[in-house]
Scaffold this motif. Structure first.
Motif, PDB file in Angstrom:
ATOM      1  N   ALA A 258       0.844  -1.201   0.000  1.00 32.05           N
ATOM      2  CA  ALA A 258       0.000   0.000   0.000  1.00 32.05           C
ATOM      3  C   ALA A 258       0.878   1.250   0.000  1.00 32.05           C
ATOM      4  O   ALA A 258       0.611   2.205  -0.730  1.00 32.05           O
ATOM      5  CB  ALA A 258      -0.925  -0.011   1.207  1.00 32.05           C
ATOM      6  N   SER A 259       1.950   1.220   0.806  1.00 32.37           N
ATOM      7  CA  SER A 259       2.861   2.368   0.804  1.00 32.37           C
ATOM      8  C   SER A 259       3.714   2.364  -0.462  1.00 32.37           C
ATOM      9  O   SER A 259       3.918   3.408  -1.093  1.00 32.37           O
ATOM     10  CB  SER A 259       3.789   2.317   2.024  1.00 32.37           C
ATOM     11  OG  SER A 259       3.043   2.463   3.195  1.00 32.37           O
ATOM     12  N   ASP A 260       4.206   1.183  -0.827  1.00 33.36           N
ATOM     13  CA  ASP A 260       5.049   1.088  -2.026  1.00 33.36           C
ATOM     14  C   ASP A 260       4.368   1.694  -3.238  1.00 33.36           C
ATOM     15  O   ASP A 260       5.021   2.231  -4.135  1.00 33.36           O
ATOM     16  CB  ASP A 260       5.334  -0.382  -2.378  1.00 33.36           C
ATOM     17  CG  ASP A 260       6.253  -1.079  -1.390  1.00 33.36           C
ATOM     18  OD1 ASP A 260       6.837  -0.404  -0.544  1.00 33.36           O
ATOM     19  OD2 ASP A 260       6.362  -2.318  -1.493  1.00 33.36           O
ATOM     20  N   HIS A 261       3.031   1.563  -3.270  1.00 35.63           N
ATOM     21  CA  HIS A 261       2.317   1.970  -4.487  1.00 35.63           C
ATOM     22  C   HIS A 261       1.651   3.328  -4.367  1.00 35.63           C
ATOM     23  O   HIS A 261       0.709   3.642  -5.082  1.00 35.63           O
ATOM     24  CB  HIS A 261       1.362   0.862  -4.935  1.00 35.63           C
ATOM     25  CG  HIS A 261       2.128  -0.316  -5.444  1.00 35.63           C
ATOM     26  ND1 HIS A 261       2.667  -1.263  -4.603  1.00 35.63           N
ATOM     27  CD2 HIS A 261       2.538  -0.647  -6.690  1.00 35.63           C
ATOM     28  CE1 HIS A 261       3.356  -2.138  -5.308  1.00 35.63           C
ATOM     29  NE2 HIS A 261       3.295  -1.792  -6.579  1.00 35.63           N
ATOM     30  N   GLY A 262       2.156   4.132  -3.435  1.00 35.34           N
ATOM     31  CA  GLY A 262       1.843   5.551  -3.484  1.00 35.34           C
ATOM     32  C   GLY A 262       0.732   6.046  -2.596  1.00 35.34           C
ATOM     33  O   GLY A 262       0.418   7.239  -2.648  1.00 35.34           O
ATOM     34  N   SER A 263       0.107   5.153  -1.794  1.00 38.08           N
ATOM     35  CA  SER A 263      -0.914   5.675  -0.889  1.00 38.08           C
ATOM     36  C   SER A 263      -0.235   6.293   0.320  1.00 38.08           C
ATOM     37  O   SER A 263      -0.320   5.811   1.449  1.00 38.08           O
ATOM     38  CB  SER A 263      -1.873   4.557  -0.484  1.00 38.08           C
ATOM     39  OG  SER A 263      -2.747   4.307  -1.537  1.00 38.08           O
ATOM     40  N   MET A 264       0.449   7.358   0.074  1.00 39.02           N
ATOM     41  CA  MET A 264       1.220   8.098   1.075  1.00 39.02           C
ATOM     42  C   MET A 264       1.053   9.587   0.742  1.00 39.02           C
ATOM     43  O   MET A 264       1.022   9.951  -0.428  1.00 39.02           O
ATOM     44  CB  MET A 264       2.711   7.783   0.944  1.00 39.02           C
ATOM     45  CG  MET A 264       3.067   6.329   1.062  1.00 39.02           C
ATOM     46  SD  MET A 264       3.572   5.948   2.717  1.00 39.02           S
ATOM     47  CE  MET A 264       5.235   6.542   2.747  1.00 39.02           C
TER      48      MET A 264
END
Ligand code: SF4
Ligand code: SF4
Ligand code: SF4
Ligand code: FES
Length: 984
Positions: free
Chosen positions: A591-597
């Motif tokens: 989830a973080s790796d794919h930009g939900s940050m």
């Protein structure tokens, strides 16, 4: 490599290779039942006898030597194999045609066929024991049990729960649970290893029984009559023709039984397996080829799938009207959301909306969620629940080594000489990783040091168990680093070559003498010194940590201290070493790796970097916001401040898993427009204006990224339930309702876009991830991945790691006169988080129906408490009513409350204070007072595994079988019979 001769053919083998493997590679077969490559030699079945240099040996245990002459089919070997198998059959009734295990993979069936057995010499003799049905998920039929011991080897040596044994000295040996208890009352944790490896139908998943075969659902009396018929014709026809009938039936099953690969939906270990289905019925979970887990699973991955067809599933969009929800069509719901989002954006700007991705959803869905927020709405207000747990670990690694992920693989953890676990209840939170650690510790003598305020299973197994005062791990970690540097025990060669910042780091450690650390942590100086020297002596050390470190007001600093310690001891860049922050959800890494940050596009590319932003703007053909957005913690504050008016939350039980739940609920009730997408009507849905029914993992294609940075594909096992849609399709449809014109027809197209925009995933594609193939990021354009990071440099421009000084501050919420008890919290093995999924599995509900608070025996005595007493826990932020479980897992004034309750959610008690770097709530810094309300039933039933009594032993202990008076190594007698026959 060496050369040997197998059936007179010259073949190659590795030095010391097991003959059975060398024979297999040479394209030959030898019967074998107890041998399983992932269990190693067990040596109970004797069916693998071969002749090696003139002697009969078990091919599964004998090792290849140079020039060895092996015969798999000499008359002596063949006769021994037949004799051994005849003994197996005396323990097993062959009724394949009416057996649920007749699926082409039953080893007893296939060996009967391979050896062309027509009749048994030793007749079948049922064992004088009842079938044990007392476990909710599997049953044991002693009379079908061939005593191969695979289950025992798996339980003792792979899972290392040490429940199973075989009473070899008994006239009628059988498999025992806890030395003779009913399965349901034993220490069995229902991990399913034993069932998975059983070569026949003695151990079977209850979901298979009466479901798999065409004749197996018949009434028991009818079945028995059919078995009698089969047995009746056997003396005349032999087994050959009977097996032919069962093989036709087995072939017919291929049309009804589907086997689809998926990846577990629960924790971050990343277990993968085949799901066997008949229609929508899940027959079983079959793990074998998963790169992270092989045959391993825990209770959740193996058995907890009741949520899939739960009657509670949401199957239609819901719209709130006059305070109540009503069903709506997809068109109506999406049109309403698109309209309200657009209105709010027009009225208050794009930053008045916030988006929360789900760590249960796929990488592709996480990517689409952040793309919706950024490219369609125009805000960077997007986040995921890694903020609640893992962000501090990521920060610690970014500061020191450059990548925010585990530095190696689970195999590195298994290969380490020393595993140091800090603040992780690994056996319950990451059970399959714990199994690897326990196995290395038991079988290979790897050392284990555990630091925790709770004496959980890993603590009990540890060579050294540290119980520091709460929130003081950073102190002893720094003190050990200082001790190693002061006493010339640090790895100076490694530091000189690969690390910068030593002088400043050394200076920062000045306050951290062993004596000062002992004072603050409560750990004796001698213990800390032993820890330091044990670390210094270890050639390869891995450090595992989790929320016991990260969920503190100094979570980032604690994680940094861990990485610093690894650096000064040179425990990076080599197999068997490194940093392993254990990721919680199945896809919290992804989830973080794919930009939900709020600050990064996929692959941790900063939104503030004009070049990166420009690249995304060109690809998405929109102007993107240049400033970091709100994280989820800030979003809640922003609602209270009137800055955030609308939210879209996917698959996240945010109202009770964020800390200070009352404050979060209060915020949600202030939102102007709230959309929640989930598979159940969660607690969070109560605050929604629109609820959308998404799909669970088994109903969609996609990829997950596990704790070891491993990207794996999940394939759609079942069609989405009527009325539900895969979350990626909902995101696409919503974006299009807002005029985006997204054309994705399949998640693979999303992954292609991710790869094109993200250097970290440049070589990721669905083709490279086919079946059980996986990739551990970073993945180069040619598809080369990196199971072990930093093999030739650290991820900084100069290739060097950084020592990052960190100091210690007192925790923000410490017990005082008003709130005199420390409250710790975390997971349970059998429930995942608040239990929204796991409570939907009946067997889990039976075993663990309630939440509880663990109270130490001394505190219980002091307060007049017993197991089952109702207590009120009151903190500065709220209160809950819960039953007490008195246990020495906790001590003194320290309490532990698992998260598995929405009604008595532990986060009614936690506060809003956070790690200032990441805004991760300091869940582990909570104080409460306790009021006794009255007595009640124990919150855990007597048949919960925690009350069992394991029987540790070294595997199957086959030597005890060999000592039996009636045991004889097969060969001699049958060789004579065979020779006599030849003479005739
Ligand atoms: S713990 Fe239970 S399910 Fe797991 S291997 Fe042991 S006996 Fe089997
Ligand atoms: S129950 Fe255990 S010992 Fe019996 S056949 Fe199955 S794996 Fe072998
Ligand atoms: S919950 Fe974790 S350990 Fe258990 S099967 Fe799933 S991925 Fe594996
Ligand atoms: S396979 Fe070798 S003894 Fe069983």
């Amino acid at each position: 490599m060496i050369e040997l001769f197998i059936d007179d053919r010259r073949c190659g083998a590795e030095v010391g290779e097991l003959l059975i493997d060398a024979i297999g590679r040479a394209g030959k077969t030898v019967p074998h039942i107890c041998y399983h490559a992932q269990l190693g030699p067990i040596q109970t079945c004797d069916t693998c006898m071969v002749e090696a240099d003139g002697s009969l040996v078990r091919a599964c245990a004998a090792r290849a030597t140079a020039g060895m002459r092996v015969s798999t089919n000499s008359s002596k070997a063949a006769a021994a194999q037949v004799e051994a198998f005849d003994r197996i059959l005396s323990n097993h009734l062959l009724y394949c045609t009416v057996c649920d295990n007749n699926n082409g993979d039953c080893e007893v069936h296939s060996t009967t066929k391979a050896l062309a057995v027509e009749h048994q010499r030793i007749p079948f003799r049922p064992k004088p024991y009842e079938v044990d049905e007392t476990n909710p998920f599997y049953r044991y039929d002693p009379s079908q049990c061939i005593l191969c011991g695979r289950c025992v080897a798996a339980c003792q040596n792979v899972e290392v729960n040490e429940t199973l044994s075989i009473n070899w000295e008994d006239p009628n040996p059988r498999v025992l649970w806890d030395g003779g208890a009913a399965i349901g009352e034993s220490s069995c944790v229902s991990c399913g290893h034993c069932v998975t490896v059983c070569p026949c139908n003695a151990l079977m998943e209850k979901t298979m029984l009466g479901q798999t075969g065409f004749f197996t659902s018949l009434r028991k009396s009818t079945l028995e009559a059919m078995i009698d018929v089969v047995k009746g014709v056997e003396p005349e026809t032999g087994y050959g023709s009977i097996l032919q009938v069962s093989e036709i039936e087995s072939k017919m099953r291929e049309h009804r039984v589907r086997k689809t690969k998926t990846v577990c939906t629960y924790c971050g270990v990343g277990c993968s397996f085949d799901v066997w289905t008949k229609g929508r019925h899940i027959l079983k979970i079959a793990p074998e080829h998963g790169p992270a887990n092989g045959i391993s699973t825990c209770i959740k991955g193996k058995f907890s799938w009741g949520h899939i067809d739960s009657p509670d599933r949401l199957t239609t969009p819901l719209i709130r009207e006059n305070g109540n929800f009503r069903s709506a069509s997809w068109d109506e719901a999406l049109t309403l959301i698109a309209r309200r989002f657009s209105e709010i954006k027009a009225e208050s700007g794009p930053d008045s909306l916030g988006f929360i991705s789900s760590s249960k959803c796929t990488n592709e869905e996480s990517f689409l969620m952040q793309k919706l927020a950024r490219a369609v709405i125009g805000t960077n207000n997007v986040d995921n629940c890694s903020r609640y747990c893992q962000a501090p670990a990521t920060t610690g690694l970014f500061r020191t080594v450059g990548y925010g992920g585990d530095s190696g693989s689970i195999t590195d953890i298994a290969d380490a000489d020393l595993v140091l676990i800090v603040g992780s209840n690994t056996a319950e939170s990451h059970p399959v990783i714990a199994a690897r650690v326990k196995s290395s510790h038991k079988r290979r003598g790897a050392k284990l040091i555990v630091s925790d305020i709770r004496e959980h299973e890993m603590a009990r197994r540890a060579d050294i168990f540290l119980h520091p005062k709460p929130s003081t791990d950073l102190v002893w970690l720094n003190a050990v680093s200082r001790y190693l540097l002061d006493n010339h025990l640090a790895n100076m060669k490694f530091l000189d070559e690969w690390v910068v910042g030593l002088d400043e780091f050394r200076k920062s450690l000045e306050p951290f003498t062993m004596e000062a650390a002992a004072e603050i942590t409560g750990l004796p100086v001698e213990t800390l010194t032993t820890v330091a020297t044990t670390i210094a002596q270890a050639k390869r050390m891995c450090i595992l940590w989790a929320m016991g470190i990260t969920q503190h007001s100094q979570g980032s600093h604690g994680s940094t201290a861990i990485s610093n310690l690894l650096l000064i001891t040179g425990n990076y860049m080599r197999p068997g070493t490194g940093a392993y922050p254990l990721r919680g959800h199945n896809n919290v890494q992804g989830a973080s790796d794919h930009g939900s940050m709020p600050d990064c596009y996929a692959g941790y590319q900063k939104v503030t970097d004009p070049e990166i932003r420009g690249r995304h703007e060109a690809a998405w053909k929109v102007k993107l916001p240049p400033m970091r957005g709100f994280d989820n913690h800030e979003m809640v504050d922003a609602i209270h401040q009137g800055k955030l008016r609308s939210m879209y939350v996917i698959g996240e039980e945010m109202s009770i898993v964020d800390s200070n739940a009352n404050y979060v609920e209060d915020a949600f009730s202030k939102l102007d427009f709230f959309v929640v997408q989930d598979i159940f009507f969660s607690h969070t849905c109560q605050f929604a204006d629109v609820v959308l029914p998404g799909a669970p993992s088994l109903e969609k294609d996609g990829t997950f990224t596990s704790t070891e940075r491993r990207i794996q594909r999940l394939y759609q096992v079942l069609e989405p339930l009527d009325g539900c849609r895969p979350d990626w399709a909902i995101l696409r449809d919503l974006a299009n309702a807002m005029g985006a014109n997204w054309k994705y027809g399949h998640p693979s197209e999303v992954m292609d876009e991710i790869a094109s925009l993200t250097p970290l995933f440049a070589g990721v594609s669905y083709t490279r991830l086919e079946g059980y193939k996986s990739l551990q990021w970073p993945v180069a354009p040619d598809g080369t991945d990196q199971p072990l990071l930093y093999t030739n440099k650290f991820a900084f421009p100069d290739g060097k790691a950084r020592l990052y000084p960190v100091s210690w501050l007192r925790p923000v919420d410490e017990p005082d006169d008003d709130y005199d008890l420390h409250l710790n919290n975390g997971r349970l093995l059998e429930h995942f988080h608040e239990g929204n999924l796991t409570y939907r599995t009946e067997g889990i509900r039976q075993k663990t129906p309630n939440v509880f608070v663990e109270v130490s025996p001394e505190l219980a005595e002091q307060r007049g408490l017993q197991n089952g007493s109702w207590v009120q826990l009151i903190s500065r932020y709220g209160q809950v009513r819960v039953r007490a479980l008195v246990t020495d897992r906790v001590s003194g004034n320290e309490l532990y409350m698992p998260m598995n309750s929405a009604e008595s959610a532990v986060n009614r008690l936690t506060g809003s204070h956070t790690d200032p770097v990441t805004h991760t709530p300091a869940y582990k810094e909570s104080s409460v007072r306790l009021k006794v309300l009255g007595h009640g039933e124990s919150p855990l039933p007597r048949f919960n595994f925690r009350f069992g009594h394991p029987t540790p032993q070294q595997g199957v202990e086959v030597e005890r079988k060999w000592k039996r008076n009636d045991y004889r190594m097969p060969g001699d007698e049958l060789v004579q019979i065979h020779l006599t026959a030849e003479k005739e």
